[in-house]
Design a protein around this motif. Structure first.
Motif, mmCIF file in Angstrom:
data_model
loop_
_atom_site.group_PDB
_atom_site.id
_atom_site.type_symbol
_atom_site.label_atom_id
_atom_site.label_comp_id
_atom_site.label_asym_id
_atom_site.label_seq_id
_atom_site.Cartn_x
_atom_site.Cartn_y
_atom_site.Cartn_z
ATOM 1 N N LEU A 168 0.827 -1.213 0.000
ATOM 2 C CA LEU A 168 0.000 0.000 0.000
ATOM 3 C C LEU A 168 0.858 1.259 0.000
ATOM 4 C CD1 LEU A 168 -2.862 -1.055 2.424
ATOM 5 C CD2 LEU A 168 -2.953 -0.838 -0.063
ATOM 6 N N LEU A 169 1.955 1.245 0.768
ATOM 7 C CA LEU A 169 2.874 2.379 0.757
ATOM 8 C C LEU A 169 3.469 2.577 -0.633
ATOM 9 C CD1 LEU A 169 4.511 4.577 2.250
ATOM 10 C CD2 LEU A 169 6.209 2.800 2.736
ATOM 11 N N GLY A 170 3.845 1.492 -1.281
ATOM 12 C CA GLY A 170 4.367 1.579 -2.645
ATOM 13 C C GLY A 170 3.358 2.177 -3.610
ATOM 14 N N GLN A 171 2.090 1.812 -3.448
ATOM 15 C CA GLN A 171 1.044 2.371 -4.309
ATOM 16 C C GLN A 171 0.888 3.869 -4.097
ATOM 17 O OE1 GLN A 171 -1.138 0.848 -6.740
ATOM 18 N NE2 GLN A 171 0.741 -0.340 -6.618
ATOM 19 N N VAL A 172 0.935 4.306 -2.843
ATOM 20 C CA VAL A 172 0.823 5.734 -2.540
ATOM 21 C C VAL A 172 1.991 6.500 -3.160
ATOM 22 C CG1 VAL A 172 0.931 7.431 -0.668
ATOM 23 C CG2 VAL A 172 -0.552 5.446 -0.466
ATOM 24 N N LEU A 173 3.203 5.970 -3.006
ATOM 25 C CA LEU A 173 4.380 6.642 -3.571
ATOM 26 C C LEU A 173 4.327 6.674 -5.097
ATOM 27 C CD1 LEU A 173 7.164 5.227 -1.234
ATOM 28 C CD2 LEU A 173 6.138 7.505 -1.194
ATOM 29 N N GLU A 174 3.841 5.592 -5.706
ATOM 30 C CA GLU A 174 3.728 5.556 -7.164
ATOM 31 C C GLU A 174 2.717 6.582 -7.664
ATOM 32 O OE1 GLU A 174 2.565 2.469 -10.774
ATOM 33 O OE2 GLU A 174 2.548 1.762 -8.710
ATOM 34 N N LEU A 175 1.592 6.706 -6.987
ATOM 35 C CA LEU A 175 0.583 7.692 -7.401
ATOM 36 C C LEU A 175 1.112 9.120 -7.267
ATOM 37 C CD1 LEU A 175 -2.695 6.135 -5.966
ATOM 38 C CD2 LEU A 175 -2.022 6.359 -8.364
ATOM 39 N N LYS A 176 1.876 9.382 -6.203
ATOM 40 C CA LYS A 176 2.485 10.704 -6.045
ATOM 41 C C LYS A 176 3.456 10.999 -7.178
ATOM 42 C CE LYS A 176 2.769 12.284 -1.288
ATOM 43 N NZ LYS A 176 3.636 12.434 -0.137
ATOM 44 N N ALA A 177 4.281 10.010 -7.503
ATOM 45 C CA ALA A 177 5.262 10.200 -8.576
ATOM 46 C C ALA A 177 4.571 10.414 -9.917
ATOM 47 C CB ALA A 177 6.199 8.996 -8.645
ATOM 48 N N ARG A 178 3.513 9.663 -10.184
ATOM 49 C CA ARG A 178 2.773 9.847 -11.447
ATOM 50 C C ARG A 178 2.150 11.233 -11.519
ATOM 51 N NH1 ARG A 178 -0.544 4.359 -12.913
ATOM 52 N NH2 ARG A 178 1.282 3.039 -13.182
ATOM 53 N N SER A 179 1.611 11.696 -10.398
ATOM 54 C CA SER A 179 1.005 13.020 -10.366
ATOM 55 C C SER A 179 2.041 14.092 -10.682
ATOM 56 C CB SER A 179 0.377 13.266 -9.004
ATOM 57 O OG SER A 179 -0.071 14.587 -8.909
ATOM 58 N N ARG A 180 3.213 13.965 -10.066
ATOM 59 C CA ARG A 180 4.282 14.946 -10.329
ATOM 60 C C ARG A 180 4.755 14.875 -11.770
ATOM 61 N NH1 ARG A 180 7.876 14.103 -4.896
ATOM 62 N NH2 ARG A 180 6.372 15.011 -3.468
ATOM 63 N N THR A 181 4.843 13.667 -12.316
ATOM 64 C CA THR A 181 5.267 13.512 -13.708
ATOM 65 C C THR A 181 4.250 14.135 -14.645
ATOM 66 O OG1 THR A 181 6.409 11.463 -13.135
ATOM 67 C CG2 THR A 181 5.925 11.809 -15.452
ATOM 68 N N ASN A 182 2.963 13.889 -14.397
ATOM 69 C CA ASN A 182 1.919 14.486 -15.243
ATOM 70 C C ASN A 182 1.982 16.006 -15.192
ATOM 71 O OD1 ASN A 182 0.896 12.085 -16.149
ATOM 72 N ND2 ASN A 182 -0.690 11.967 -14.591
ATOM 73 N N THR A 183 2.188 16.555 -14.003
ATOM 74 C CA THR A 183 2.289 18.008 -13.871
ATOM 75 C C THR A 183 3.486 18.538 -14.639
ATOM 76 O OG1 THR A 183 1.281 17.871 -11.679
ATOM 77 C CG2 THR A 183 2.466 19.897 -12.204
ATOM 78 N N ALA A 184 4.626 17.863 -14.530
ATOM 79 C CA ALA A 184 5.833 18.301 -15.245
ATOM 80 C C ALA A 184 5.641 18.227 -16.748
ATOM 81 C CB ALA A 184 7.022 17.451 -14.819
ATOM 82 N N ILE A 185 5.002 17.184 -17.244
ATOM 83 C CA ILE A 185 4.769 17.051 -18.690
ATOM 84 C C ILE A 185 3.827 18.144 -19.178
ATOM 85 C CG2 ILE A 185 3.662 15.589 -20.433
ATOM 86 C CD1 ILE A 185 4.897 13.185 -18.971
ATOM 87 N N LYS A 186 2.789 18.435 -18.405
ATOM 88 C CA LYS A 186 1.867 19.508 -18.804
ATOM 89 C C LYS A 186 2.574 20.860 -18.849
ATOM 90 C CE LYS A 186 -2.339 17.272 -17.256
ATOM 91 N NZ LYS A 186 -3.389 17.210 -16.253
ATOM 92 N N LEU A 187 3.453 21.104 -17.874
ATOM 93 C CA LEU A 187 4.216 22.355 -17.884
ATOM 94 C C LEU A 187 5.150 22.421 -19.086
ATOM 95 C CD1 LEU A 187 5.090 22.750 -14.096
ATOM 96 C CD2 LEU A 187 3.550 24.177 -15.446
ATOM 97 N N LEU A 188 5.783 21.309 -19.421
ATOM 98 C CA LEU A 188 6.662 21.289 -20.591
ATOM 99 C C LEU A 188 5.877 21.498 -21.882
ATOM 100 C CD1 LEU A 188 9.138 18.403 -19.757
ATOM 101 C CD2 LEU A 188 9.671 20.829 -19.983
ATOM 102 N N LEU A 189 4.701 20.888 -21.977
ATOM 103 C CA LEU A 189 3.883 21.080 -23.175
ATOM 104 C C LEU A 189 3.395 22.519 -23.297
ATOM 105 C CD1 LEU A 189 1.801 17.792 -23.263
ATOM 106 C CD2 LEU A 189 3.625 18.472 -24.809
ATOM 107 N N GLY A 190 3.244 23.183 -22.155
ATOM 108 C CA GLY A 190 2.835 24.579 -22.183
ATOM 109 C C GLY A 190 3.924 25.512 -22.702
ATOM 110 N N LEU A 191 5.160 25.039 -22.759
ATOM 111 C CA LEU A 191 6.265 25.863 -23.246
ATOM 112 C C LEU A 191 6.368 25.898 -24.765
ATOM 113 C CD1 LEU A 191 9.078 24.829 -20.758
ATOM 114 C CD2 LEU A 191 7.766 26.939 -20.760
#
Length: 127
Positions: free
Chosen positions: A56-79
């Motif tokens: 369960l801890l691994g799942q929480v950490l994975e979801l956090k990492a995916r969220s940060r990755t999605n945010t970073a990709i959206k910011l890069l696409l905005g450039l």
């Protein structure tokens, strides 16, 4: 059937928990060679709980990492700049959308807040 990592983990934790429950309430049904020196059976409640908590801890950490990755990709696409200047000759400049690139054209990005390529020109190779 869609067997995956969670199937394997659930099967292992479930068997460990079931063995522990049976070993706690009906220890006499197990052979003597499975018993410890004092006659008790080893039980695995703690191991099952620890594995479940770590998964369960691994799942929480994975979801956090995916969220940060999605945010970073959206910011890069905005450039990405929305338009570019295509220069066929020094005298003629036209503004086109990105999807209008043709092989052999020269391109200079329109300076804007979002552009990291301000003032840079390159040859576009489109196939």
């Amino acid at each position: 059937w869609h067997l995956n990592m969670f199937t394997l983990i659930s099967l292992g934790v479930g068997v460990a928990w079931l063995y522990s429950v049976i070993g706690t309430f009906l220890p006499d049904i197990f052979p003597a060679m499975l018993r410890r020196e004092d006659g008790t059976l080893p039980i695995y409640f703690e191991a099952a709980a620890s594995i479940t908590a770590l998964v369960l801890l691994g799942q929480v950490l994975e979801l956090k990492a995916r969220s940060r990755t999605n945010t970073a990709i959206k910011l890069l696409l905005g450039l990405t700049p929305k338009t570019a200047r295509f220069v066929r000759s020094v005298a003629r400049k036209k503004i086109f959308r990105w999807n209008r690139y043709r092989s052999g054209m020269y391109c200079a990005c329109v300076p804007a807040k979002k552009s990291r390529l301000m003032g840079k020109s390159w040859r576009v190779a489109v196939r």
